[in-house]
Design a protein around this motif. Structure first.
Motif, PDB file in Angstrom:
ATOM      1  N   GLU A 119       0.827  -1.204   0.000  1.00  0.00           N
ATOM      2  CA  GLU A 119       0.000   0.000   0.000  1.00  0.00           C
ATOM      3  C   GLU A 119       0.866   1.260   0.000  1.00  0.00           C
ATOM      4  O   GLU A 119       0.359   2.368   0.124  1.00  0.00           O
ATOM      5  CB  GLU A 119      -0.935  -0.023   1.214  1.00  0.00           C
ATOM      6  CG  GLU A 119      -1.960  -1.155   1.101  1.00  0.00           C
ATOM      7  CD  GLU A 119      -2.788  -1.350   2.360  1.00  0.00           C
ATOM      8  OE1 GLU A 119      -2.178  -1.455   3.450  1.00  0.00           O
ATOM      9  OE2 GLU A 119      -4.012  -1.393   2.255  1.00  0.00           O
ATOM     10  N   TYR A 190      -3.895   4.844   4.145  1.00  0.00           N
ATOM     11  CA  TYR A 190      -3.359   4.125   2.997  1.00  0.00           C
ATOM     12  C   TYR A 190      -4.207   4.462   1.782  1.00  0.00           C
ATOM     13  O   TYR A 190      -5.374   4.821   1.898  1.00  0.00           O
ATOM     14  CB  TYR A 190      -3.418   2.623   3.240  1.00  0.00           C
ATOM     15  CG  TYR A 190      -2.435   2.129   4.261  1.00  0.00           C
ATOM     16  CD1 TYR A 190      -1.070   2.153   4.003  1.00  0.00           C
ATOM     17  CD2 TYR A 190      -2.869   1.632   5.481  1.00  0.00           C
ATOM     18  CE1 TYR A 190      -0.159   1.685   4.931  1.00  0.00           C
ATOM     19  CE2 TYR A 190      -1.964   1.164   6.423  1.00  0.00           C
ATOM     20  CZ  TYR A 190      -0.612   1.191   6.143  1.00  0.00           C
ATOM     21  OH  TYR A 190       0.277   0.728   7.066  1.00  0.00           O
ATOM     22  N   SER A 216      -2.029  -0.754  -3.886  1.00  0.00           N
ATOM     23  CA  SER A 216      -3.132  -1.139  -2.988  1.00  0.00           C
ATOM     24  C   SER A 216      -4.185  -2.064  -3.578  1.00  0.00           C
ATOM     25  O   SER A 216      -5.229  -2.258  -2.965  1.00  0.00           O
ATOM     26  CB  SER A 216      -3.872   0.097  -2.425  1.00  0.00           C
ATOM     27  OG  SER A 216      -3.146   0.673  -1.377  1.00  0.00           O
TER      28      SER A 216
END
Lengths: 287, 159
Positions: A119, A190, A216
């Motif tokens: 991430e 994130y 991600s």
């Protein structure tokens, strides 16, 4: 919260840091900005026996252009990259979106790269721009292409006794552009999804090199090689970018979680790839 | 290990364990409790201090990493001639409710004004984006930091 006990070695040179790592073995970890490592130690997810602080090593804080490359030292903080005039394209676009302003004052780009959090933003940027990670171990220095370096979630191919001393990102000689589009619930969270794009154009305006990578949406930062291959040799167009976006969406295997459903995240990949490539092309055409 | 940190202009030499966090060192060893511990996970910014002029989260810095540096906590904002303009503006513009995030917000505000004498709303919001206010009183925080900036600019023109 506080970390479990450890010995602290404050290294004054790279050689000293590497030597301390050899001595410490598996229980040793390098400490730069500590913005991921210290929280992990406080939560006792990480419990190094020896912490080797590299913050006092002179000469690792430069951002400079050398022989057609942008070189970034191990102590360059994210905030230094935000402020730098030497950066370009996707590197410049991503810097202000890493973490939050306070974390950017401490955290380092090299530390983030070495941490290999899927991430994390930087490894996508490096995959898109085709960078090398410079590792130094007891036997000397070696470049590791980023695609070989990123090995899995929180896992790299860095040797046990190697320190990431810098990054080397090729600076395009002709017209080029890049972007980093990141969707996050709030600053410092994130990425829900992020897309790094990099395009180079030849004299005819056709794409001569392309880089595309995703954050991600997989257990690892993902280089979308088939989309890159599709783009090269073509004239930039919305239709072309829509086609590349389909390949990017197909390369994404996101999960349903608190940040959204997998289907929605895949749609964001599609949209951000189209927008990101268009922004990169526009920047390249104006350069 | 021995660390020497200049905190609000005074030198503090102490023997600390390597695992001592800067925020705990400031609060427990030095005894300055204006620096708060909120989330303790690098998210909220309640523990913000200035390290060599730059705002950092003191819950995510080892005291040993601050060895040799100059740290400013909220207690160090006040000058010889009274409150820092940011502190005065937070009072005047009702920039705080419960006050828990306030030390961090004011230090980020002071650091921003030092770099950018005329910040826009967006500049202020960007600067405080690593600091959370659970009372969600952001409107008046932004207003207070801009008021402080305007007053600092005015007084520097006047002098």
């Amino acid at each position: 919260m506080f970390p479990s006990r450890f010995d602290l070695v404050v290294a004054q040179t790279v050689a000293e840091a590497v030597e301390a790592k050899v001595d410490a073995g598996e229980g040793g970890r390098f400490l730069a900005g500590g913005q991921s490592l210290i929280p992990m130690m406080k939560m006792r997810v990480a419990f190094p026996e020896t912490l080797i602080d590299i913050n006092r090593i002179a000469g690792l804080d430069a951002i400079e252009r050398v022989n057609g490359h942008l070189q970034i030292g191990a102590l360059v903080r994210h905030a230094d990259l935000v402020a730098s005039d030497a950066t370009f394209g996707a590197v410049a676009a991503a810097a202000p979106w890493v973490a939050d302003p306070l974390v950017r004052n401490r955290g380092t780009m090299c530390g983030s790269v070495a941490h290999c959090d899927p991430e994390g933003d930087w490894n996508s940027v490096l995959l898109a721009t085709g960078a090398d990670v410079i590792a130094q171990g007891p036997g000397g220095e070696r470049p590791i292409p980023i695609a070989d370096f990123v090995d899995g979630a929180f896992t790299s191919t860095l040797g046990e006794d190697e320190l990431v001393v810098g990054l080397r990102i090729p600076v395009p000689s002709g017209r080029s552009g890049g972007s980093y589009l990141k969707l996050e619930r709030k600053i410092g969270d994130y990425a829900t999804v992020a897309v790094a794009s990099h395009l180079e154009l030849d004299d005819s305006g056709a794409i001569s090199a392309a880089g595309l990578a995703l954050t991600s949406v997989n257990p690892i930062n993902t280089k979308v090689a088939d989309a890159e291959a599709l783009l090269v040799g073509q004239q930039p167009s919305d239709e072309l970018f829509a086609e590349a976006a389909e390949l990017a969406a197909a390369a994404a295997e996101p999960r349903d979680d608190v940040r959204g459903t997998a289907a929605w995240k895949r749609q964001v990949v599609r949209t951000y790839t189209k927008r990101g490539l268009a922004a990169a092309a526009q920047q390249a055409e104006g350069s | 290990m021995e660390v020497n940190i200049t905190i609000n202009g005074s030198d503090h030499a102490s023997d600390v364990e390597p695992r001592t966090l800067l925020v705990d060192h400031i609060r427990r060893t030095v005894g300055l409790t204006g620096t708060h511990v909120g989330c303790d996970t690098t998210s909220c910014g309640a523990c913000t201090v200035l390290m060599d002029g730059k705002p950092v989260k003191a819950c995510t810095v080892l005291a040993a990493q601050a060895d040799g540096s100059e740290v400013t906590t909220v207690e160090g904002l006040k000058g010889a001639d009274g409150l820092h303009p940011v502190q005065q503006a937070f009072t005047d513009d009702h920039g705080l409710q419960c006050g828990f995030c306030t030390p961090g917000m004011m230090l980020v505000g002071a650091s921003l004004i030092a770099e950018n004498p005329d910040p826009s709303d967006d500049d202020v919001r960007w600067a405080i984006s690593g600091n959370l206010c659970r009372c969600t009183g952001y409107i008046n925080i932004v207003k207070a930091i801009r008021t402080a900036a305007a007053r600092v600019a005015e007084s520097s023109i006047g002098s």
